[in-house]
Design a protein around this motif. Structure first.
Motif, PDB file in Angstrom:
ATOM      1  N   ASP A  83       0.340   7.951   4.693  1.00 57.19           N
ATOM      2  CA  ASP A  83       0.539   9.167   3.756  1.00 57.19           C
ATOM      3  C   ASP A  83       1.903   9.971   4.343  1.00 57.19           C
ATOM      4  N   ILE A  84       2.156   9.796   5.482  1.00 56.41           N
ATOM      5  CA  ILE A  84       3.088  10.186   6.051  1.00 56.41           C
ATOM      6  C   ILE A  84       4.408   9.372   5.959  1.00 56.41           C
ATOM      7  N   ALA A  85       4.076   8.069   6.309  1.00 55.33           N
ATOM      8  CA  ALA A  85       5.185   7.064   5.944  1.00 55.33           C
ATOM      9  C   ALA A  85       5.677   6.957   4.559  1.00 55.33           C
ATOM     10  N   LYS A  86       4.761   7.192   3.429  1.00 52.71           N
ATOM     11  CA  LYS A  86       5.093   7.193   2.174  1.00 52.71           C
ATOM     12  C   LYS A  86       5.785   8.452   1.872  1.00 52.71           C
ATOM     13  N   LYS A  87       5.430   9.514   2.356  1.00 53.19           N
ATOM     14  CA  LYS A  87       5.814  11.061   2.002  1.00 53.19           C
ATOM     15  C   LYS A  87       7.144  10.982   2.191  1.00 53.19           C
ATOM     16  N   HIS A  88       7.608  10.642   3.437  1.00 56.53           N
ATOM     17  CA  HIS A  88       9.103  10.617   4.147  1.00 56.53           C
ATOM     18  C   HIS A  88       9.948   9.451   4.015  1.00 56.53           C
ATOM     19  N   ASN A  89       9.356   8.282   3.354  1.00 57.13           N
ATOM     20  CA  ASN A  89       9.902   7.023   3.071  1.00 57.13           C
ATOM     21  C   ASN A  89      10.363   6.562   4.626  1.00 57.13           C
ATOM     22  N   ILE A  90       9.600   6.438   5.609  1.00 53.78           N
ATOM     23  CA  ILE A  90       9.925   6.075   7.029  1.00 53.78           C
ATOM     24  C   ILE A  90       9.024   4.974   7.371  1.00 53.78           C
ATOM     25  N   ILE A  91       9.429   4.107   8.418  1.00 52.49           N
ATOM     26  CA  ILE A  91       8.514   3.177   9.025  1.00 52.49           C
ATOM     27  C   ILE A  91       8.841   3.055  10.344  1.00 52.49           C
ATOM     28  N   ASP A 136       9.768  -1.539   1.086  1.00 53.75           N
ATOM     29  CA  ASP A 136       9.013  -2.825   0.810  1.00 53.75           C
ATOM     30  C   ASP A 136       8.223  -2.994   2.189  1.00 53.75           C
ATOM     31  N   ALA A 137       8.758  -2.394   3.552  1.00 51.39           N
ATOM     32  CA  ALA A 137       8.003  -2.498   4.825  1.00 51.39           C
ATOM     33  C   ALA A 137       6.784  -1.640   4.648  1.00 51.39           C
ATOM     34  N   ILE A 138       6.844  -0.478   3.942  1.00 51.23           N
ATOM     35  CA  ILE A 138       5.521   0.212   3.750  1.00 51.23           C
ATOM     36  C   ILE A 138       4.720  -0.562   3.179  1.00 51.23           C
ATOM     37  N   LYS A 139       4.772  -1.051   2.073  1.00 46.29           N
ATOM     38  CA  LYS A 139       3.911  -2.046   1.290  1.00 46.29           C
ATOM     39  C   LYS A 139       3.331  -3.068   2.045  1.00 46.29           C
ATOM     40  N   LYS A 140       4.411  -3.693   2.799  1.00 46.51           N
ATOM     41  CA  LYS A 140       3.690  -4.864   3.421  1.00 46.51           C
ATOM     42  C   LYS A 140       2.760  -4.616   4.685  1.00 46.51           C
ATOM     43  N   TYR A 141       3.167  -3.462   5.343  1.00 48.84           N
ATOM     44  CA  TYR A 141       2.637  -3.264   6.700  1.00 48.84           C
ATOM     45  C   TYR A 141       1.190  -2.357   6.409  1.00 48.84           C
ATOM     46  N   TYR A 142       1.118  -1.549   5.225  1.00 48.67           N
ATOM     47  CA  TYR A 142       0.253  -0.512   5.040  1.00 48.67           C
ATOM     48  C   TYR A 142      -0.734  -1.139   3.735  1.00 48.67           C
ATOM     49  N   ALA A 143      -0.358  -2.210   3.085  1.00 49.62           N
ATOM     50  CA  ALA A 143      -1.276  -2.563   2.220  1.00 49.62           C
ATOM     51  C   ALA A 143      -2.590  -3.243   2.536  1.00 49.62           C
ATOM     52  N   LYS A 144      -3.446  -2.825   1.890  1.00 49.35           N
ATOM     53  CA  LYS A 144      -4.929  -3.426   2.096  1.00 49.35           C
ATOM     54  C   LYS A 144      -4.909  -4.970   1.899  1.00 49.35           C
ATOM     55  N   GLU A 145      -5.175  -5.726   2.740  1.00 50.92           N
ATOM     56  CA  GLU A 145      -5.443  -7.176   2.709  1.00 50.92           C
ATOM     57  C   GLU A 145      -6.411  -7.555   1.562  1.00 50.92           C
TER      58      GLU A 145
END
Length: 566
Positions: A83-91, A136-145
């Motif tokens: 939620d922090i990564a998405k809120k601030h758009n950081i990775i 894109d990286a947030i989606k890749k690394y935080y997405a549920k498999e």
């Protein structure tokens, strides 16, 4: 001592990425919307996000990374909640020397950096990346498999009666039990097509099934086969989404869907046509990031690039972009528009449909049902005192005549035409009934183009090309002695095709005095081609060979798309 830094706008201007006029427009846009200058420049299509990030990195002495091309350890990802990564758009990308290295897109967002340090209770070191790459990286690394089989979307239909004497109304939103499976199915098809980089979804009813094909890198690939009883609800659902009359099945219809895939806006043009086994549907996927490119990023040869830019600077005349459907004509036209879009220019476009809205340009949508045809809009547009007129496509003699008349009365006209190569455009206009003296005096340049597939970078290897290919008519007089040929052997990254992505090859015919004279005398297309070639025109094949020698594409691919025009 205070460190003096050059402003972002000044830096971009000195690098030749933007002009003074573009900077002025962006500053005005920035003031109106209270956004960063980089955002304003990107929204208006003047720069790419990479240009902004590169200049910011240089300005603030930051390192630039692409989090999609590096492997980020799981423990690093776990150090920052999703939620922090998405809120601030950081990775987060690494841990080193007690510091957490975080990729951000805005080095001036001090409050975000302080918030991160406080929330995570750690020291942070920043690197720069584009917003899209971070997202894109947030989606890749935080997405549920979670892997869901395609058949899972069809399970709901097993409970639906398939008696041909019974009719089900799949359009009722309240009928959740019937609607849920088809909603999931259509959403999945769109999401999957965008993720595999498809340009079109083809839904083709056959006698005993529905065939789903995606056009990926210009080639159709069968992806799914669906049972026949799903046909009607599938077609109805797509028609509802695209505002097409679901009761009309006897004539072709067109519509449009606005969707979002992974938080990226996607426009989809929908076309239906009756066939013997039911209505066939093609859904063309349009992504803004691929359409609004800059002219310099279209892979022009330097000579053609300079000549095409010179043609765009002409105060009047016609510039045409030609090629078959799906050859990238619209992308080139929009790139040219971005080049021409300046404060002092009044630009009006006539399109069917308007594929993307461009800030600062008056775009008109054709609507034949209310009399807004190409000719009618063009006549009205001329009373708006434009400097530049863009016609989505010249389809008939009336549109062609108005375009030529406009170009001869002080307007620069840009348009597209369906022809095989540049010289054939002259013949096409003549066949429409346009007088040769009008054509010779109005045309400034004709750009023919095709899209060729790019060799997959992950499985690119050298290989020995077959001798019979090199002796093919059209190639037998070309010296390949010092050329090392490459191709893709096929891997997961390119779906075993050996290619990933496409790029353009061009054939630019600038109208010289000799060519004007030849057009006036109504010489043949072959004679026009010989004169243009002697004046420096590179054919599609010759431009393609430039990419072969640069190991960007294969000789077989260039032959596939260009040999028929030679």
């Amino acid at each position: 001592m205070k460190i003096s830094r050059m402003s972002l706008g000044q830096m971009l201007k000195e690098k030749g990425i933007i002009t003074e006029e573009q900077l002025g427009s962006a500053l005005e846009h920035q003031r109106k919307l209270s956004i960063r200058l980089g955002e304003a420049l990107t929204e208006m299509g003047f720069v790419n996000p990479e240009d902004i990030i590169g200049s910011l990195a240089e300005q603030f002495d930051f390192q630039v990374v692409n989090p999609m091309t590096i492997s980020i350890p799981k423990d690093v990802i776990n150090s920052v909640p999703k939620d922090i990564a998405k809120k601030h758009n950081i990775i987060p990308i690494a841990k080193q020397n007690g510091l957490l290295v975080v990729a951000i897109s805005d080095p001036l967002d001090i409050s975000t950096l302080e918030d991160l340090r406080f929330t995570l209770n750690t020291n942070i070191e920043c690197v720069l990346a584009t917003k899209n790459n971070i997202a894109d990286a947030i989606k890749k690394y935080y997405a549920k498999e979670r892997e869901v089989s395609f058949d899972g979307f069809l399970d709901g239909f097993k409970l639906i009666e398939t008696d041909t004497d019974k009719t089900y109304d799949y359009t009722k939103v309240a009928d959740k039990e019937a609607e849920a499976p088809i909603v999931k199915l259509v959403t999945h098809l769109i999401d999957e097509a965008v993720k595999v980089r498809a340009s079109d979804i083809h839904i083709e009813p056959l006698s005993n099934k529905i065939r789903i094909r995606y056009r990926i890198d210009g080639v159709c690939q069968e992806m799914h086969s669906i049972e026949k009883h799903v046909q009607e609800p599938l077609i109805s659902r797509i028609k509802i989404l695209s505002n097409i009359d679901i009761t009309e099945k006897r004539k072709p219809q067109d519509g449009r869907i606005s969707s979002e895939v992974d938080e990226r806006p996607v426009d989809i043009r929908v076309s239906t046509i009756p066939s013997t086994c039911g209505e066939s549907i093609v859904m063309r996927i349009l992504e803004k990031s691929t359409m609004l490119m800059k002219l310099k990023n279209l892979n022009f040869d330097e000579h053609d690039y300079n000549n095409f830019k010179s043609a765009l600077k002409k105060p009047n005349g016609i510039i045409m972009v030609t090629g078959p459907t799906g050859s990238g004509k619209s992308t080139t036209l929009y790139a040219a528009l971005n080049e021409l879009n300046r404060l002092e220019q009044k630009i009006i476009t006539v399109e069917d449909p308007i594929e993307y809205n461009i800030f600062g340009i008056n775009q008109c949508q054709v609507n034949e049902m209310v009399g807004l045809t190409f000719p009618n809009i063009l006549r009205s547009a001329l009373r708006q005192d434009p400097n530049i007129i863009v016609i989505g496509e010249i389809r008939d003699v009336e549109t062609a005549e108005i375009a030529i008349s406009s170009s001869l009365t002080g307007h620069l006209v840009l348009s597209t035409l369906h022809t095989n190569d540049a010289p054939s455009a002259i013949t096409r206009l003549t066949d429409m009934g346009i007088k040769s003296f009008l054509i010779s005096s109005s045309i400034q340049a004709i750009l023919a183009q095709r899209l060729v597939r790019v060799i997959c970078p992950k499985c690119k290897i050298p290989y020995k090309i077959k001798e019979e290919i090199l002796t093919t008519p059209g190639l037998n007089n070309i010296d390949f002695k010092d050329t090392e040929f490459y191709h893709g052997k096929g891997c997961e990254y390119c779906n075993k095709t050996g290619y990933r992505g496409r790029t353009s090859i061009f054939e630019l015919m600038c109208i010289s005095p000799e060519l004007r004279d030849a057009i006036y005398k109504k010489v043949t297309t072959n004679e026009l081609r010989k004169i243009a070639h002697s004046n420096g025109m590179r054919t599609l094949m010759e431009d393609g060979l430039r990419l072969v020698r640069a190991n960007i594409t294969t000789l077989e691919e260039v032959m596939r798309v260009s040999m028929q025009t030679e």
